[in-house]
Scaffold this motif. Structure first.
Motif, mmCIF file in Angstrom:
data_model
loop_
_atom_site.group_PDB
_atom_site.id
_atom_site.type_symbol
_atom_site.label_atom_id
_atom_site.label_comp_id
_atom_site.label_asym_id
_atom_site.label_seq_id
_atom_site.Cartn_x
_atom_site.Cartn_y
_atom_site.Cartn_z
ATOM 1 N N ALA A 132 -24.806 -65.121 -55.116
ATOM 2 C CA ALA A 132 -24.302 -64.350 -56.253
ATOM 3 C C ALA A 132 -25.080 -63.058 -56.469
ATOM 4 O O ALA A 132 -24.504 -62.036 -56.851
ATOM 5 C CB ALA A 132 -24.361 -65.216 -57.518
ATOM 6 N N SER A 133 -26.385 -63.079 -56.225
ATOM 7 C CA SER A 133 -27.200 -61.872 -56.410
ATOM 8 C C SER A 133 -26.776 -60.769 -55.450
ATOM 9 O O SER A 133 -26.692 -59.594 -55.821
ATOM 10 C CB SER A 133 -28.679 -62.198 -56.202
ATOM 11 O OG SER A 133 -29.122 -63.153 -57.137
ATOM 12 N N THR A 134 -26.486 -61.152 -54.217
ATOM 13 C CA THR A 134 -26.045 -60.177 -53.214
ATOM 14 C C THR A 134 -24.693 -59.591 -53.608
ATOM 15 O O THR A 134 -24.473 -58.376 -53.511
ATOM 16 C CB THR A 134 -25.951 -60.839 -51.830
ATOM 17 O OG1 THR A 134 -27.221 -61.405 -51.497
ATOM 18 C CG2 THR A 134 -25.549 -59.826 -50.775
ATOM 19 N N ALA A 135 -23.781 -60.450 -54.063
ATOM 20 C CA ALA A 135 -22.452 -59.989 -54.472
ATOM 21 C C ALA A 135 -22.561 -59.020 -55.650
ATOM 22 O O ALA A 135 -21.883 -57.989 -55.698
ATOM 23 C CB ALA A 135 -21.574 -61.180 -54.837
ATOM 24 N N PHE A 136 -23.423 -59.350 -56.596
ATOM 25 C CA PHE A 136 -23.638 -58.510 -57.775
ATOM 26 C C PHE A 136 -24.158 -57.122 -57.356
ATOM 27 O O PHE A 136 -23.679 -56.090 -57.832
ATOM 28 C CB PHE A 136 -24.628 -59.211 -58.708
ATOM 29 C CG PHE A 136 -25.101 -58.373 -59.864
ATOM 30 C CD1 PHE A 136 -24.239 -58.013 -60.880
ATOM 31 C CD2 PHE A 136 -26.427 -57.948 -59.940
ATOM 32 C CE1 PHE A 136 -24.670 -57.246 -61.952
ATOM 33 C CE2 PHE A 136 -26.865 -57.184 -60.999
ATOM 34 C CZ PHE A 136 -25.984 -56.830 -62.011
ATOM 35 N N LEU A 137 -25.124 -57.112 -56.430
ATOM 36 C CA LEU A 137 -25.687 -55.848 -55.953
ATOM 37 C C LEU A 137 -24.636 -55.026 -55.216
ATOM 38 O O LEU A 137 -24.558 -53.801 -55.378
ATOM 39 C CB LEU A 137 -26.881 -56.128 -55.033
ATOM 40 C CG LEU A 137 -27.651 -54.892 -54.533
ATOM 41 C CD1 LEU A 137 -28.229 -54.103 -55.702
ATOM 42 C CD2 LEU A 137 -28.756 -55.316 -53.571
ATOM 43 N N GLU A 138 -23.803 -55.694 -54.422
ATOM 44 C CA GLU A 138 -22.736 -54.992 -53.694
ATOM 45 C C GLU A 138 -21.761 -54.320 -54.664
ATOM 46 O O GLU A 138 -21.291 -53.208 -54.428
ATOM 47 C CB GLU A 138 -21.982 -55.978 -52.794
ATOM 48 C CG GLU A 138 -22.761 -56.422 -51.570
ATOM 49 C CD GLU A 138 -22.534 -55.502 -50.382
ATOM 50 O OE1 GLU A 138 -22.039 -54.382 -50.568
ATOM 51 O OE2 GLU A 138 -22.862 -55.915 -49.258
#
Length: 525
Positions: free
Chosen positions: A235-241
């Motif tokens: 989820a953190s990666t998706a949020f950053l993207e």
């Protein structure tokens, strides 16, 4: 496509028209692009074979159309079927089919398609969805009748499921066992361009599409002509993207990120209706939970309101039964709803002979009241498990938490040492009770190991002997009440899925429900 790329492309097209290198604009399809991230629950689908695949992601709902579609309010609407009629005895269903539909490989859609399609489910894990159908009769080129073995009021729900997307017979037969990986051919608003398992799916608009469902405003070609659906489990990666422009939309956002997303000026949110329940399955065949008083005390010790506030920031609802609250089958006698009552939980444990020790942990016959609590490694489930651990400790029950990643977590289901399992599911039909609490599934999904003659009688009545929808609702309500009364689990939370998108790049309808609403998504002005 962001605004800068859109303007650049438009300038090149205009220049090409001016010097005669390109055809006039009215003869060209303006390409628009978007990248979305599918929900975590849908990650890992191995193919787009709707007949044989056990799990599909939302892209399947864009590649294939279904006979009927289900709205968020549980109502049903025509799609490839323009209308349908059920006989008074419930033993036959007749469907009138649309006459203007073709598959993206040019093959016609008609009654012969349906006569080929339904038998293909035999021997697959999805056979249960059509097992009430004895035979398919072609009445006319665009009229088909299902003759049933028994009344099945839930057939309409099954026909609206993602796995009931209809593939092209020609492409399906040609693809064999590899169908759905390299090629997937339906009648839907999008065509499959490429698919990399576990990474991304690229879809392109079906330029012949003009038979959209009643659930969409746009009945024709999608506004976004090239759609990339990525899988980003973290989820953190998706949020950053999303923040950095790598993706345009997230279809499922953990509540942890909502405060940050709400503070972003370029981000807009859509809250989707409830789609399942998170509950604690209690292994009724493992001591000390063989005693109903211990099961009841465990369930009553859990404070749903505290979890809703602390973990989910008030998003979603408290769960006091095992079904989505909007379902008629969830409307049980209020006295059967499982609600937090720590004082009663403590009293029940006293009554069962579990008395508090010096350290606060209850003891009986020299043995402390210590149990295992399993949870998925996702942040929200770990936090929920920790709060439940504290709530159980408050009534004298010591819980040891073990967390597993999503893949390993499923492997633990069959292990006999399970005791308490924090279990989320996504389903909006009462037959989930059959899935989780049937004695036929003691070695798989029945994590509660519930095997009770009265419950089995009520389950069989609800699943297989209901003659009408109203009768089915009543029968499932009785089965549901029986499960609650025996404290086979503890309801915790009814999630509300949250979708977010960058409003400088996209415009999304309100209300929003994936996958249907994606054909209404447009480039931002």
């Amino acid at each position: 496509m962001n605004r800068r790329r859109f303007l650049f492309s438009a300038s090149i097209i205009s220049l090409g028209i001016a010097i005669g290198l390109l055809p006039p604009a009215h003869a060209m399809a303006q390409e628009t692009e978007a990248t979305i991230v599918i929900g975590r629950q849908e990650s890992g689908a191995a193919s787009y074979d709707p007949i044989r695949a056990v799990t599909l992601n939302m892209a399947a709902g864009l590649i294939y159309d279904r006979l009927v579609e289900q709205a968020a309010d549980q109502s049903y609407h025509p799609h490839l079927a323009s209308s349908w009629e059920v006989s008074p005895d419930g033993m036959s269903w007749t469907f009138e089919l649309r006459k203007d539909v073709t598959f993206t490989d040019g093959e016609p859609f008609n009654a012969a398609t349906i006569a080929w399609w339904i038998p293909k489910f035999k021997g697959t894990e999805n056979e249960y969805m059509v097992d009430a159908i004895e035979r398919v009769e072609v009445v006319a080129d665009h009229t088909v009748r299902f003759v049933l073995k028994r009344p099945e009021p839930n057939l309409i729900f099954n026909l609206a499921m993602m796995n009931m997307g209809i593939p092209s017979p020609k492409a399906y037969e040609a693809g064999g066992q590899n169908y759905g990986v390299i090629e997937a051919v339906g009648t839907g608003p999008y065509k499959l361009e490429s698919f990399v398992v576990g990474q991304e799916t690229v879809l392109v608009a079906n330029e012949d599409y003009n038979w959209g469902s009643a659930l969409t405003e746009n009945k024709g070609v999608p506004h976004i002509t090239r759609l990339t659906a990525r899988e980003i489990p973290d989820a953190s990666t998706a949020f950053l993207e999303l923040k950095t422009g790598g993706v345009d939309m997230l279809l499922d956002v953990p509540t942890d990120f909502l405060p940050q997303l709400k503070s972003e000026a370029d981000i807009e949110l859509r809250e989707l209706p409830g789609y399942g329940v998170t509950f604690v399955a209690i292994n009724t065949q493992a001591a000390p939970f063989t005693d109903i008083r211990v099961r009841q005390a465990t369930a009553l010790a859990i404070d749903q309101a505290a979890i809703l506030k602390s973990v989910y920031g008030g998003v979603g609802k408290e769960a006091h039964q095992f079904l989505v609250a909007a379902l008629g089958e969830a409307k049980v006698d209020p006295a059967l709803e499982i609600r937090h009552d720590a004082a009663k939980a403590a009293s029940l444990l006293d009554e069962a002979g579990w008395l508090r020790g010096a350290d606060g942990v209850r003891v009986k016959d020299g043995k402390p009241l210590e149990v295992k609590l399993w949870a998925r490694a996702d942040t929200e489930y770990k936090r929920t498990a920790e709060i439940i651990q504290a709530q159980l400790k408050a009534v004298g029950l010591k819980a040891e938490i073990t967390v597993f990643d999503a893949g390993t977590y499923r492997d633990q289901f069959r292990k006999p040492e399970r005791e308490l399992v924090l279990q989320p599911y996504s389903w909006t039909n009462a037959d989930i009770l059959d899935w989780f609490f049937s004695a036929k599934r003691l070695d798989s999904w029945n994590l509660s190991m519930w095997n009770d003659p009265k419950s089995e009688e009520l389950r069989e009545l609800a699943m297989y002997r209901s003659k009408s929808w109203d009768e089915r609702v009543t029968n499932f309500r009785n089965f549901h009440g029986q499960l609650l009364a025996n404290f086979v689990g503890a309801p915790v939370h009814e999630p509300a899925q949250t979708m977010v998108f960058n409003k400088t790049r996209l415009s999304a309808p309100q209300p929003f429900r994936a996958p249907y609403s994606l054909v209404d998504v447009k480039p931002a002005d």
